[in-house]
Motif scaffolding. Structure first.
Motif, short mmCIF file in Angstrom:
data_model
loop_
_atom_site.label_atom_id
_atom_site.label_comp_id
_atom_site.label_asym_id
_atom_site.label_seq_id
_atom_site.Cartn_x
_atom_site.Cartn_y
_atom_site.Cartn_z
N ALA A 531 89.18 -14.91 156.58
CA ALA A 531 88.19 -15.56 155.70
C ALA A 531 88.20 -14.91 154.31
N LYS A 532 88.49 -13.64 154.27
CA LYS A 532 88.55 -12.96 152.97
C LYS A 532 90.00 -12.91 152.52
N SER A 533 90.39 -13.95 151.77
CA SER A 533 91.80 -14.03 151.39
C SER A 533 91.96 -14.73 150.04
N LEU A 534 93.13 -14.55 149.48
CA LEU A 534 93.56 -15.28 148.28
C LEU A 534 94.91 -15.91 148.61
N THR A 535 95.16 -17.09 148.07
CA THR A 535 96.52 -17.62 148.24
C THR A 535 97.46 -16.69 147.48
N TRP A 536 98.74 -16.75 147.87
CA TRP A 536 99.74 -15.92 147.19
C TRP A 536 99.69 -16.15 145.68
N LYS A 537 99.61 -17.41 145.30
CA LYS A 537 99.64 -17.76 143.88
C LYS A 537 98.40 -17.19 143.16
N ALA A 538 97.25 -17.34 143.80
CA ALA A 538 96.02 -16.82 143.19
C ALA A 538 96.06 -15.31 143.10
N ALA A 539 96.61 -14.68 144.12
CA ALA A 539 96.71 -13.22 144.12
C ALA A 539 97.60 -12.76 142.96
N CYS A 540 98.74 -13.43 142.80
CA CYS A 540 99.68 -13.01 141.75
C CYS A 540 99.09 -13.26 140.36
N ALA A 541 98.24 -14.28 140.26
CA ALA A 541 97.62 -14.56 138.96
C ALA A 541 96.78 -13.38 138.49
N LYS A 542 96.29 -12.57 139.45
CA LYS A 542 95.50 -11.39 139.09
C LYS A 542 96.33 -10.35 138.32
N LEU A 543 97.66 -10.53 138.33
CA LEU A 543 98.51 -9.57 137.62
C LEU A 543 98.39 -9.73 136.12
N GLY A 544 97.77 -10.83 135.66
CA GLY A 544 97.65 -11.04 134.22
C GLY A 544 99.01 -11.30 133.61
N VAL A 545 99.45 -10.42 132.72
CA VAL A 545 100.77 -10.64 132.09
C VAL A 545 101.81 -9.67 132.64
N LYS A 546 101.41 -8.91 133.64
CA LYS A 546 102.29 -7.83 134.09
C LYS A 546 103.06 -8.21 135.34
N THR A 547 104.38 -8.19 135.24
CA THR A 547 105.24 -8.41 136.40
C THR A 547 105.38 -7.11 137.18
N ILE A 548 105.29 -7.22 138.49
CA ILE A 548 105.57 -6.04 139.33
C ILE A 548 107.08 -5.96 139.52
#
Lengths: 714, 214
Positions: A531-548
């Motif tokens: 129930a406590k989750s983010l989609t992969w895309k939404a999670a990656c959006a949290k990176l802002g402008v920074k690529t891991i």
């Protein structure tokens, strides 16, 4: 630090699945561009003048007419006057021209005067080798002479397995463009991370000045690790041709003679056993050739697998012949010593009136993995119905068709090579996995992608894999069955390192610490709380402008349990032999292959099928034929250097124990072990069918009929 | 007639309509090779006699080939094979050059409906014929069958295998196991992918007949 361990077998969603190979459609549709298909703008063509003699000295060479031919842009002499040439088809001169037809025409205009020197091109008669034979010294354990004297049964035999070639379908070669101080290199290689540096060394440039790229390679089998003289000369010809790309590939005759061979092994073997079948002594004199370097054989390889026989004497002699040099050939030296050993053991068992299945099991305690071999022998025997169908030596039924069973064993290491990998996770959710590896047809692309998808909880098509370029994190050459363990481990580590960074970035949004997050089914979620989750895309959006962008490496000294080494294998064969024509037909081969964690069973089985088929080729038909009179190779084409066709392979059955016990070892390579025992299994089956040993392979009608007529090996 | 002339006399061509005979083919190709190289030497001598430099020995000429239904212009020499014309002069690289002597089938193309070795046909002899290469197959079910049954490894023989399989199924939609072995017998693989190829061809045949159970 993430827990890099493989997820438990039952929890895997992508690993362990029988997925079709990712580059299958590109290859099967003809769209895949091999480097021999690549023609950068302005490409011109190279060709090589080969020496017609096995041993000679160049007296003079005149290239003026070739240079004068319209369309020729570069002529280079590789063998200056005075140079001694040591094998037939050695390179004398190189030509680049606007078209391949013109380049070949120019070769015809080069005039070379040779002083022909004496040669030796055949090694099967050791007495004739004279000073070309170099004994390596004797290795002795226990007291083999006393053990043979006191043995109840002693067998003495001679065995030979000839030189064969790699016969890669895509020949060795490359396209090279040397312009200014930069070189673009499109090689056919098993070592994309190293081959650019190898070329750079050959042309005296810094390694960083050579960019090497390759998407597909048409077979290597151990023969394609270097840039070779062909790459170096192509580079020079490019420079001399104003920086135009030069495409230079070997023709088939050169491919079969100077691009790598597997050394022969001939041997005289004495071995003894007690009446109950206990092997007590081994005494062997082997010799072989791998070209002018002779050919070394590690004494530890004899007797093969049954290495812990208490009394042994091993002598080996390298024979230098005027023939093209050896290169690593799928499981270097193992198929040959498997044949020599398993044939001699099979003959001893016959002399003991013992079923070889019982004899091999009885002596399995002389191997380093007794339980593995005993269980594999039992499994293979079940698969081929050994107990029901085995008969003692010589099929006594009427008629010319005789049928028989044979068995043999193999072993290999196959631990992962040094490999580095980088995984990038972008804010848009896209993922790249990058490593300087190559897919030589084993399915490397597919298994890396399976590992990354599994580790990130994503589908296969969410991963973009970049391999085949020396600008990527370096990864080992594909040899020794080391690739799968190396790249699976480095990509697991790099991918989990990147995922950890993503967990850290999204932890605040999910209100849980980073180490309490998991990646499952395209989501980042709190462990055990979907129930406590983010989609992969939404999670990656949290990176802002920074690529891991995170790295990972397989450390061979500490593989973290992700990969391992050391496997055994048993093959059994069922053949029919027509004693009137000498034709041997393979009815069936069963292969029981030891394994570790299997990432893709479909591809793993493919490796074993392929290994068995290569073994069938070598058992029945492969042989490089040298002519002592002329010093030439008599079968440097695919009409007479024979490979098995689709109708020659019979029924092949593969068994791999994909079990939790094996799985917990980690990944173990299996390209090489799969090809080792086939030859000896078929040879022993042939002997079981016809009642006499065919001492020299391949099992051609000539060799079979000679054995039946009691004629000794040539 | 000198001995050399006798040797150069071409052998009679195999009778048409009797199918392909390897022995007959080898006989004629050896004779043709001898004639070809003899002519080449004469031309070379003539060229040198005339001053040599700047003369193109065999000469290039533009021809039109019908590739996958499209007329394509290409400049070739008389000695250029169809395979080399496709690969080096037209960027049609699905067909591979492996044995270059009509043994391995990696260069297979379909010429006037019949599977043929591109390395043993001259480009100029292919004029006016319908040449189908793997690039013209689109999404033919044979391709997917090879992928699904893993009928490939390094993949270098694979386009030739796919061409041979399609040609087989075009003329025999319901091949027996033995007919599959015979139909694919002109192609060689080094990696050892025949097990998957057998399954792929059988499955593609079913698929082409309209479903797995047809």
């Amino acid at each position: 630090m993430p827990n890099y361990s493989w997820p438990p077998m039952e929890q895997r969603r992508v690993m362990g699945k029988r997925l079709a190979r990712l580059d299958g459609a590109a290859k099967a549709s003809g769209k895949a561009k091999y480097n021999s298909d690549v023609r950068p703008a302005g490409t011109i063509h190279g060709a090589i003048l080969h020496c017609p003699h096995a041993h000679c000295r160049v007296r003079s060479i005149d290239t003026s007419a070739a240079k004068a031919l319209s369309g020729v842009t570069s002529v280079r002499v590789a063998a200056e006057p005075g140079k001694e040439i040591m094998w037939p088809n050695a390179e004398i001169a190189f030509v680049a021209a606007r078209t391949e037809e013109i380049a070949r025409e120019a070769l015809r205009l080069i005039k070379v005067d040779y002083e022909v020197l004496p040669h030796l091109v055949r090694e099967e008669n050791l007495a004739a080798a004279g000073s070309r034979a170099k004994p390596a010294g004797e290795v002795v354990t226990g007291d083999p002479d006393a053990a043979l004297r006191s043995a109840d049964v002693v067998h003495e035999g001679e065995y030979g397995i000839p030189v064969i070639t790699h016969c890669c379908l895509e020949p060795h070669g490359s396209t090279v463009q040397w312009s200014g101080n930069k070189v673009e290199f499109w090689p056919s290689t098993q070592a994309i991370s190293n081959v650019g540096g190898d070329l750079a060394k050959g042309i005296e440039l810094a390694a960083g000045n050579v960019h090497a790229h390759m998407d597909y390679v048409g077979g290597g089998f151990g023969s394609k690790f270097q840039a070779d003289l062909w790459g170096i000369q192509a580079a020079h010809m490019s420079k001399e041709s104003g920086g135009k790309p030069v495409k230079l590939y070997l023709d088939r005759a050169a491919e079969l003679t100077i691009a790598g061979i597997r050394p022969s092994v001939y041997g005289k073997i004495r071995l003894g056993a007690k009446r109950d079948g206990t092997l007590v002594a081994w005494d062997s004199l082997t010799w072989m050739t791998g070209g002018m370097a002779g050919g070394g054989l590690n004494a530890d390889l004899l007797p093969y697998v049954f290495r812990n026989v208490p009394n042994r004497r091993v002598n080996h002699t390298a024979v230098a012949t005027n023939t093209g040099a050896q290169r690593a050939w799928r499981a270097p030296n193992h198929p040959q010593v498997s044949f020599v050993t398993c044939a001699a053991l099979d003959d001893l068992a016959a002399k003991l009136n013992m079923d070889p299945l019982d004899f091999f099991k009885k002596n399995a305690n002389l191997t380093v993995r007794e339980a593995v071999y005993v269980s594999q022998l039992d499994k293979a025997a079940d698969m081929i119905e050994w107990k029901k169908r085995y008969h003692s030596r010589g099929d006594k039924t009427a008629g010319s068709m005789k049928r028989g069973l044979g068995l043999a064993v193999g072993t290999w290491q196959g631990g992962g090579h040094a490999s580095q990998c980088r995984t990038n996770i972008h804010p848009d959710g896209s993922v790249e996995v990058e490593l300087g590896s190559q897919d030589i047809g084993t399915g490397t692309r597919t298994i890396i992608t399976q590992v990354a998808a599994e580790s990130l909880g994503l589908p296969m098509n969410a991963i973009k894999l970049n391999i085949g370029d020396n600008g990527l994190p370096p990864s080992g050459a594909s040899g020794g069955s080391t690739t799968v363990g190396g790249v699976a481990s480095s990509s697991r580590i790099a991918t989990l390192n990147a995922l950890e960074k993503l967990f850290e970035a999204v932890a605040p949004s999910l209100g849980a610490p980073a180490d309490q997050l998991e990646a499952v089914d395209g989501k980042i979620q709190v462990k055990g709380n979907p129930a406590k989750s983010l989609t992969w895309k939404a999670a990656c959006a949290k990176l802002g402008v920074k690529t891991i962008s995170e790295n990972g490496a397989n450390d061979q000294r500490n593989p973290r349990g992700l990969n391992a080494a050391g496997v055994g294998g048993v093959h059994m064969a069922d053949v029919s032999v027509d004693v009137e024509t000498g034709v041997v037909t393979v009815n069936k081969v069963v292969a029981v292959q030891d394994c570790g964690l299997i990432i893709n069973p479909k591809l793993a089985e493919g490796q074993v099928f392929g290994g068995v088929i290569m073994g069938i080729c070598a058992a029945l038909m492969e042989e490089r034929v040298m002519d002592e009179a002329t010093g030439r190779c008599l079968n440097q084409d695919m009409e007479f250097y024979k490979l098995a066709g689709i109708g020659d392979i019979g029924d092949i059955q593969v068994h791999m124990d994909i079990t939790p016990d094996h799985d917990k070892r980690g990944v173990v390579g299996l390209g090489e072990p799969a090809t080792i025992p086939t030859i000896a299994a078929i040879a022993n089956a042939c002997t079981n069918a016809i009642g006499v040993r065919v001492p020299t392979l391949p099992l051609t009608p000539r060799n079979v009929l000679n054995a039946l007529a009691g004629r000794r090996m040539a | 007639m000198s001995k050399k002339d006798t040797e150069l006399k071409p052998k009679p061509a195999p009778e048409s309509g009797k199918g392909f005979s390897r022995r007959g083919f080898l006989g004629t190709s050896t004779a043709a090779g001898a004639v070809g190289s003899g002519l080449m030497e004469q031309t070379a001598e003539a060229a040198q006699g005339a001053g040599g430099k700047g003369i193109t020995l065999a000469g290039e000429t533009e021809i039109t080939l019908n590739i996958n239904g499209q007329p394509r212009k290409v400049t070739v020499e008389p000695r250029t094979t169809l395979l080399d014309a496709l690969r080096d002069r037209m960027e049609v690289t699905g067909a591979k050059r492996v044995c270059d002597r009509g043994t391995c089938g990696a260069c297979s193309v379909i010429v006037n409906g019949k599977v043929s070795y591109g390395c043993t046909m001259l480009a100029i002899d292919a004029q006016g014929k319908r040449i189908q290469t793997i690039e013209g197959f689109g999404n033919h079910p044979v391709i997917n069958a090879f992928v699904q049954h893993d009928g490939l490894q390094c993949g270098y023989c694979t386009p030739g295998m796919v061409v041979a399989a399609k040609a087989l199924l075009d003329r025999n939609p319901r091949p027996s196991s033995q007919e599959i072995l015979e139909g694919m017998g002109g192609n060689l693989c080094r990696c050892g992918t025949y097990v998957g190829i057998k399954q792929a061809v059988a499955e593609a045949a079913k698929e082409l007949r309209g479903g797995r159970n047809a």
